[in-house]
Structures are given as C-alpha cells and as structure tokens.
Design a protein around this motif. Structure first.
Motif, PDB file in Angstrom:
ATOM      1  N   VAL A 237       7.409  71.759  81.674  1.00 46.50           N
ATOM      2  CA  VAL A 237       8.244  71.973  80.492  1.00 46.50           C
ATOM      3  C   VAL A 237       8.283  73.478  80.283  1.00 46.50           C
ATOM      4  N   LEU A 238       9.459  74.057  80.446  1.00 44.06           N
ATOM      5  CA  LEU A 238       9.621  75.511  80.412  1.00 44.06           C
ATOM      6  C   LEU A 238      10.200  75.921  79.065  1.00 44.06           C
ATOM      7  N   VAL A 239       9.490  76.790  78.359  1.00 46.72           N
ATOM      8  CA  VAL A 239       9.858  77.152  76.993  1.00 46.72           C
ATOM      9  C   VAL A 239      10.037  78.662  76.896  1.00 46.72           C
ATOM     10  N   ALA A 240      11.153  79.067  76.324  1.00 48.50           N
ATOM     11  CA  ALA A 240      11.424  80.473  76.006  1.00 48.50           C
ATOM     12  C   ALA A 240      12.696  80.500  75.167  1.00 48.50           C
ATOM     13  N   ARG A 241      13.072  81.684  74.693  1.00 44.16           N
ATOM     14  CA  ARG A 241      14.283  81.779  73.872  1.00 44.16           C
ATOM     15  C   ARG A 241      15.552  81.686  74.705  1.00 44.16           C
ATOM     16  N   ARG A 242      15.550  82.273  75.904  1.00 44.05           N
ATOM     17  CA  ARG A 242      16.780  82.391  76.688  1.00 44.05           C
ATOM     18  C   ARG A 242      16.993  81.138  77.547  1.00 44.05           C
ATOM     19  N   ALA A 243      18.109  80.466  77.337  1.00 40.42           N
ATOM     20  CA  ALA A 243      18.368  79.185  78.006  1.00 40.42           C
ATOM     21  C   ALA A 243      18.698  79.351  79.489  1.00 40.42           C
ATOM     22  N   GLU A 244      19.540  80.300  79.818  1.00 40.98           N
ATOM     23  CA  GLU A 244      20.012  80.387  81.205  1.00 40.98           C
ATOM     24  C   GLU A 244      18.897  80.684  82.209  1.00 40.98           C
ATOM     25  N   PRO A 245      18.023  81.670  81.945  1.00 36.49           N
ATOM     26  CA  PRO A 245      16.919  81.877  82.897  1.00 36.49           C
ATOM     27  C   PRO A 245      16.021  80.645  83.032  1.00 36.49           C
ATOM     28  N   LEU A 246      15.809  79.924  81.930  1.00 31.70           N
ATOM     29  CA  LEU A 246      14.983  78.716  81.985  1.00 31.70           C
ATOM     30  C   LEU A 246      15.616  77.663  82.876  1.00 31.70           C
ATOM     31  N   ARG A 247      16.922  77.439  82.699  1.00 34.18           N
ATOM     32  CA  ARG A 247      17.600  76.422  83.511  1.00 34.18           C
ATOM     33  C   ARG A 247      17.599  76.814  84.983  1.00 34.18           C
ATOM     34  N   ALA A 248      17.810  78.085  85.264  1.00 38.90           N
ATOM     35  CA  ALA A 248      17.782  78.536  86.656  1.00 38.90           C
ATOM     36  C   ALA A 248      16.396  78.337  87.262  1.00 38.90           C
ATOM     37  N   LEU A 249      15.356  78.640  86.495  1.00 35.72           N
ATOM     38  CA  LEU A 249      13.993  78.458  86.989  1.00 35.72           C
ATOM     39  C   LEU A 249      13.692  76.981  87.184  1.00 35.72           C
ATOM     40  N   ALA A 250      14.102  76.134  86.260  1.00 40.65           N
ATOM     41  CA  ALA A 250      13.874  74.695  86.389  1.00 40.65           C
ATOM     42  C   ALA A 250      14.515  74.165  87.660  1.00 40.65           C
ATOM     43  N   ASP A 251      15.754  74.563  87.923  1.00 43.61           N
ATOM     44  CA  ASP A 251      16.436  74.114  89.141  1.00 43.61           C
ATOM     45  C   ASP A 251      15.712  74.613  90.393  1.00 43.61           C
ATOM     46  N   ALA A 252      15.250  75.864  90.353  1.00 43.96           N
ATOM     47  CA  ALA A 252      14.573  76.437  91.520  1.00 43.96           C
ATOM     48  C   ALA A 252      13.253  75.734  91.802  1.00 43.96           C
ATOM     49  N   LEU A 253      12.499  75.413  90.769  1.00 38.36           N
ATOM     50  CA  LEU A 253      11.206  74.753  90.954  1.00 38.36           C
ATOM     51  C   LEU A 253      11.387  73.325  91.475  1.00 38.36           C
ATOM     52  N   THR A 254      12.396  72.641  90.970  1.00 40.84           N
ATOM     53  CA  THR A 254      12.672  71.289  91.456  1.00 40.84           C
ATOM     54  C   THR A 254      13.061  71.320  92.925  1.00 40.84           C
ATOM     55  N   ALA A 255      13.923  72.266  93.288  1.00 40.13           N
ATOM     56  CA  ALA A 255      14.369  72.360  94.682  1.00 40.13           C
ATOM     57  C   ALA A 255      13.230  72.749  95.617  1.00 40.13           C
ATOM     58  N   ALA A 256      12.364  73.649  95.171  1.00 38.79           N
ATOM     59  CA  ALA A 256      11.306  74.166  96.043  1.00 38.79           C
ATOM     60  C   ALA A 256      10.125  73.221  96.168  1.00 38.79           C
ATOM     61  N   HIS A 257       9.796  72.494  95.095  1.00 36.91           N
ATOM     62  CA  HIS A 257       8.542  71.743  95.094  1.00 36.91           C
ATOM     63  C   HIS A 257       8.701  70.248  94.809  1.00 36.91           C
ATOM     64  N   GLY A 258       9.910  69.804  94.523  1.00 39.41           N
ATOM     65  CA  GLY A 258      10.126  68.387  94.278  1.00 39.41           C
ATOM     66  C   GLY A 258       9.548  67.889  92.969  1.00 39.41           C
ATOM     67  N   VAL A 259       9.254  68.784  92.047  1.00 36.35           N
ATOM     68  CA  VAL A 259       8.719  68.386  90.742  1.00 36.35           C
ATOM     69  C   VAL A 259       9.866  68.295  89.748  1.00 36.35           C
ATOM     70  N   ARG A 260       9.594  67.646  88.634  1.00 37.49           N
ATOM     71  CA  ARG A 260      10.557  67.644  87.542  1.00 37.49           C
ATOM     72  C   ARG A 260      10.290  68.854  86.656  1.00 37.49           C
ATOM     73  N   ALA A 261      11.349  69.465  86.180  1.00 40.85           N
ATOM     74  CA  ALA A 261      11.213  70.644  85.327  1.00 40.85           C
ATOM     75  C   ALA A 261      12.279  70.584  84.250  1.00 40.85           C
ATOM     76  N   TRP A 262      11.832  70.655  83.007  1.00 42.14           N
ATOM     77  CA  TRP A 262      12.738  70.600  81.865  1.00 42.14           C
ATOM     78  C   TRP A 262      12.792  71.956  81.191  1.00 42.14           C
ATOM     79  N   ALA A 263      14.002  72.481  81.003  1.00 43.47           N
ATOM     80  CA  ALA A 263      14.193  73.731  80.279  1.00 43.47           C
ATOM     81  C   ALA A 263      14.375  73.418  78.799  1.00 43.47           C
ATOM     82  N   VAL A 264      13.532  74.018  77.954  1.00 45.71           N
ATOM     83  CA  VAL A 264      13.578  73.750  76.516  1.00 45.71           C
ATOM     84  C   VAL A 264      13.672  75.086  75.784  1.00 45.71           C
ATOM     85  N   PRO A 265      14.893  75.556  75.505  1.00 43.84           N
ATOM     86  CA  PRO A 265      15.032  76.826  74.785  1.00 43.84           C
ATOM     87  C   PRO A 265      14.539  76.696  73.342  1.00 43.84           C
ATOM     88  N   VAL A 266      13.555  77.496  72.994  1.00 40.00           N
ATOM     89  CA  VAL A 266      12.954  77.475  71.660  1.00 40.00           C
ATOM     90  C   VAL A 266      12.537  78.894  71.293  1.00 40.00           C
TER      91      VAL A 266
END
Length: 265
Positions: free
Chosen positions: A33-62
């Motif tokens: 669960v990835l938390v930060a203020r900026r949504a776009e970097p979080l979503r990009a990181l979530a997609d990258a982690l899923t592609a690289a490691h096969g894990v689930r990653a949720w971007a939660v801008p807060v």
C-alpha cells in the motif's frame, strides 16, 4: 504469518527512501500500500512493482499532514480487508535554516507531519497488529536524532522524538510478536536533499563521502525491520558519528555542530 502474502504500508513512497523501501519490500514478496500526496508517481511505482515482482500494489494518495488522514486511511484499509503486517513511516519534511528566520507555520508543518502524523499512524495500525499477534513497524528517523543540529533545529527535534518513541514502543511490544525499528540514516542522496541544496547552496560543499546511497539505506532498513532490530544506523561513518556523539560531552557536541553548520552557510 497468515496464509496470504503479507502487506506493507509505506508512507512517503513517491520518492527517496520511501520509494526505495517499497521496492525492497516488493522484492521480498510483500504486497504494497503506497501512500504519499502525489498520485501519479504512486501509480507509476505501483505498476512498476507489480510488473517486476508479481505483487499487488495499491496507490493511495493521502496528505498525512491533515489531522484526520491516518484515521481515514486506517478505516479504508479495514473496509478493503487489507490487514497491514508492516507499517513503514517514512513521510516527512525538512527545513534548513536558522530557527528565528523560519516562519512559525513552517515549524508547525514539520511537527505536524514528522511527529503528529507518525504518532497517529502508529496509534491506528499497531493495535490491530497486537490483536493478530504479529507485525513490524519501521519508523524513519535520522542520525540528527542523536544530537542537536543548528540550522536543522526543529527537524532534528522531530527526529529525536521519533527515535525516543520507537525505543519506548519496542520495549512495550517485547514478546508480543510485534516489533518496532528506528531507521536513522545520515545525509542521503534523495530529492529532499536536492531541494535543500537549492535553497541553501552551501550544502553542496558537503563531501560526497558523507552522502549515502538511498538503495544502501533501504537495504539496511529493510533487513533490520524484518529482524526486529530496535535501532538501525546505516553505514560505518554514520555509526562512528553516533558513537562519538554519545561519548563526547554535550557542550562539545553542540559547539561542533554549530561550527559545522556555520561553515555551510
């Protein structure tokens, strides 16, 4: 551990040490669960982690600086049935400059995020870990927590709070299956440092020897968290600095810190 992939919640995950820690936990098989203020970097990181490691990653801008943000986040995780096994408190801000020349509102911002939000996150996420009988907490402090740092006065004070709270919490949690670790890096090559250098060009005179790698810091912090170490100071130079600071008289530590800070102004 339960019969599922463990979930790590990482605040401040959009860049710097937070992002590097998220990558470490993903590589180790944690959903994120990835938390930060900026949504776009979080979503990009979530997609990258899923592609690289096969894990689930949720971007939660807060924006954790908002007083109710930790409560809202904890409620969202309960409703989504995402029990948090590892809480990584990395969100934070820094301010370089003389205390009297810094606006009161900026001091309050540092305290609200570095102290208030972190404490509230612990208050919301540690009790469920205790009820389940397992969990890990990684609070990102700094070697600034160990001594006064002129021109970083409020920042260093907030990190001293984080270190003290983590050590106390670690003792309270002893034997429960839940651990608390304080990661205390030195100066690290992150966007936060780059921003500080732009505002205060004297920081660019720091020897590159004293600037650590964000990946090395994350690697040591990740390992210390999973071991349940209470305090982790990455790097031999930082460890030596902390050890020397504890051995020297407080007045001398203050004078040395003042001389170094004036030399960078």
């Amino acid at each position: 551990m339960p019969d599922r992939r463990p979930i790590a919640l990482v605040t401040g995950a959009s860049s710097g040490i937070g992002e590097a820690l998220a990558r470490r936990f993903a590589a180790g098989g944690h959903d994120l669960v990835l938390v930060a203020r900026r949504a776009e970097p979080l979503r990009a990181l979530a997609d990258a982690l899923t592609a690289a490691h096969g894990v689930r990653a949720w971007a939660v801008p807060v924006d954790l600086a908002q007083p109710d943000a930790p409560s809202v986040l904890a409620t969202a995780m309960r409703r989504a049935r995402r029990p948090i096994d590892v809480l990584v408190n990395c969100a934070g801000v820094v301010q370089v400059g003389r205390f009297a020349e810094t606006p009161a509102a900026r001091h309050r911002e540092l305290v609200d995020l570095n102290v208030g939000a972190l404490t509230s996150m612990l208050a919301h996420f540690v009790p469920p870990m205790l009820r389940r009988g397992h969990g890990r907490v990684l609070n990102v402090a700094s070697i600034a927590a160990f001594q006064p740092v002129p021109t970083l006065a409020t920042y260093a004070a907030t990190k001293a709070f984080v270190l003290s709270l983590t050590e106390s919490l670690a003792e309270e949690l002893h034997g429960t299956g839940v651990t608390a670790t304080a990661l205390c890096p030195g100066i690290t090559a992150t966007p936060m440092l780059s921003g500080a250098e732009r505002a205060h060009p004297g920081l660019r005179r720091l020897p590159r020897l004293v600037v650590g790698s964000v990946d090395d810091v994350a690697a040591e912090g990740h390992a210390a968290c999973l071991r349940g170490d209470v305090v982790c100071v990455p790097g031999l130079l930082n460890t030596a600095t902390v050890t020397a600071g504890r051995a020297l008289p407080k007045w001398l530590v203050r004078r040395v810190g003042g001389a170094l800070s004036r030399g960078l102004e």
